[in-house]
Write a protein that holds these residues in place. Structure first.
Motif, short mmCIF file in Angstrom:
data_model
loop_
_atom_site.label_atom_id
_atom_site.label_comp_id
_atom_site.label_asym_id
_atom_site.label_seq_id
_atom_site.Cartn_x
_atom_site.Cartn_y
_atom_site.Cartn_z
N GLU A 154 0.44 -1.14 -0.59
CA GLU A 154 0.21 0.29 -0.20
C GLU A 154 0.66 1.62 0.05
OE1 GLU A 154 -2.82 -0.05 -0.73
OE2 GLU A 154 -3.95 -1.96 -0.36
N SER A 155 0.45 2.18 -1.25
CA SER A 155 0.76 3.60 -0.60
C SER A 155 0.86 4.85 -0.34
CB SER A 155 1.77 4.03 -2.42
OG SER A 155 2.06 2.60 -2.88
N GLY A 156 1.51 5.96 0.25
CA GLY A 156 0.97 5.86 0.46
C GLY A 156 1.17 7.93 1.57
N ARG A 169 -2.26 8.10 4.25
CA ARG A 169 -3.13 8.25 3.61
C ARG A 169 -2.38 8.09 1.83
NH1 ARG A 169 -7.23 10.73 5.00
NH2 ARG A 169 -7.20 11.10 7.00
N ASP A 170 -4.10 7.43 1.56
CA ASP A 170 -3.34 6.99 0.04
C ASP A 170 -3.88 8.13 -1.16
OD1 ASP A 170 -5.53 7.07 -0.53
OD2 ASP A 170 -5.48 4.26 -0.81
N THR A 175 -7.05 5.85 4.39
CA THR A 175 -6.33 5.84 5.53
C THR A 175 -5.92 4.54 5.39
OG1 THR A 175 -6.98 7.61 6.71
CG2 THR A 175 -5.48 6.55 8.05
#
Length: 294
Positions: A154-156, A169-170, A175
């Motif tokens: 997951e990226s953010g 937070r992407d 979130t």
């Protein structure tokens, strides 16, 4: 029944209860009040000291001309953790002091807490593991608030870090919260510097040397641009023909950028490449399908 009610509300017992209430009001309440004032004062001084510490780091980085963005990230992360840990310790001390003032036997409380902690020790293994992992994440400066990272796929943007969890937070606003002890793979996309890598495909009929020359000119124009030049750390790197693909020749290039600016530079570079290739008549190949009807 009447005798029981009379025994509960007889004059002597009511007088003793009233005296106890008055003693508690004039002895215990003032001590609790002053303890609370002391707690508020210490908490204020702690937060003020932490803020001064953050400002000192920022000023020091300016004096020695270090990367202020990187230092501000580091300072914000450490300040957040110090506030959480410091306030937790203060609250624990205040609660213990308040219990003691109200006459609770702390020996019994501590003994009960010991039994309770033993009972939940097996269930708290994850909490301990998360805290240890979070400590080393901060100690080794792997990640800071404001970094763009990829955690477990997951990226953010990192919004919050503490000893137990990391909050991302992407791009869509969702979130994601990760337990530190369950982070298997962490990639920091904005640590110190970043880069945007391009695989530029051209048709086989094009002159590779001429195309590379045009790409180099575009990179130099970006480097000299008053706005985009500030985002580039080095001149464009042209690695040459990286692949002889099914649809065309692939030329690989890289632009080294200020941390976090790689996406803006990538979009601008792609736009200029498309416009310049159109002007020069350079074909950008794409898959085509021929359908025959018999």
């Amino acid at each position: 029944m009447a005798d029981t009610i009379h025994a509960l509300f007889n004059k002597d017992k009511m007088d003793a209860l009233l005296v106890s209430a008055v003693d508690w009001l004039f002895q215990v309440v003032p001590e609790l009040f002053f303890s609370f004032l002391l707690f508020v004062l210490i908490r204020y001084l702690l937060n003020k000291t932490i803020r001064r510490f953050e400002k000192r780091i920022e000023d020091k980085s300016k004096e020695i001309q270090e990367d202020s963005v990187e230092n501000n990230k580091r300072a914000s992360t450490m300040v957040g953790v110090l506030k959480t840990v410091g306030n937790s310790i203060l609250w624990a001390i205040f609660i213990i002091t308040a219990l003691k003032i109200m006459g609770f036997d702390l020996t019994t409380v501590i003994a009960s807490a010991g039994v309770l902690s033993l009972a939940i020790s097996f269930g708290a293994q994850e909490l301990v593991r998360d805290a240890i992992s979070g400590f080393f994440l901060l100690l080794e400066d792997r990640i800071r608030v404001g970094d763009v990272t990829r955690i477990n796929g997951e990226s953010g943007v990192v919004e919050n870090i503490n000893l137990r969890t990391i909050t991302l937070r992407d791009f869509s606003g969702a979130t994601h919260i990760f337990q530190n002890g369950k982070i298997d793979k962490l990639s920091n996309l904005t640590k110190e510097w970043s880069a945007t890598v391009h695989d530029i495909s051209i048709a086989y009929k094009e002159d590779v040397e001429q195309v590379q020359k045009i790409i180099g000119q575009i990179g130099n124009e970006l480097k000299e641009h008053p706005e985009w030049g500030e985002m580039l750390l080095e001149n464009i790197e042209i690695f040459g023909v990286d692949e002889l693909g099914e649809n065309g020749v692939v030329i690989k290039v890289r632009l080294k950028t200020v941390a976090g600016q790689q996406w803006a530079v990538k979009r601008e570079f792609n736009k200029i490449i498309k416009l310049r290739f159109d002007q020069e008549g350079i074909d950008i190949p794409f898959p085509q399908r021929t359908i025959s009807f018999f």
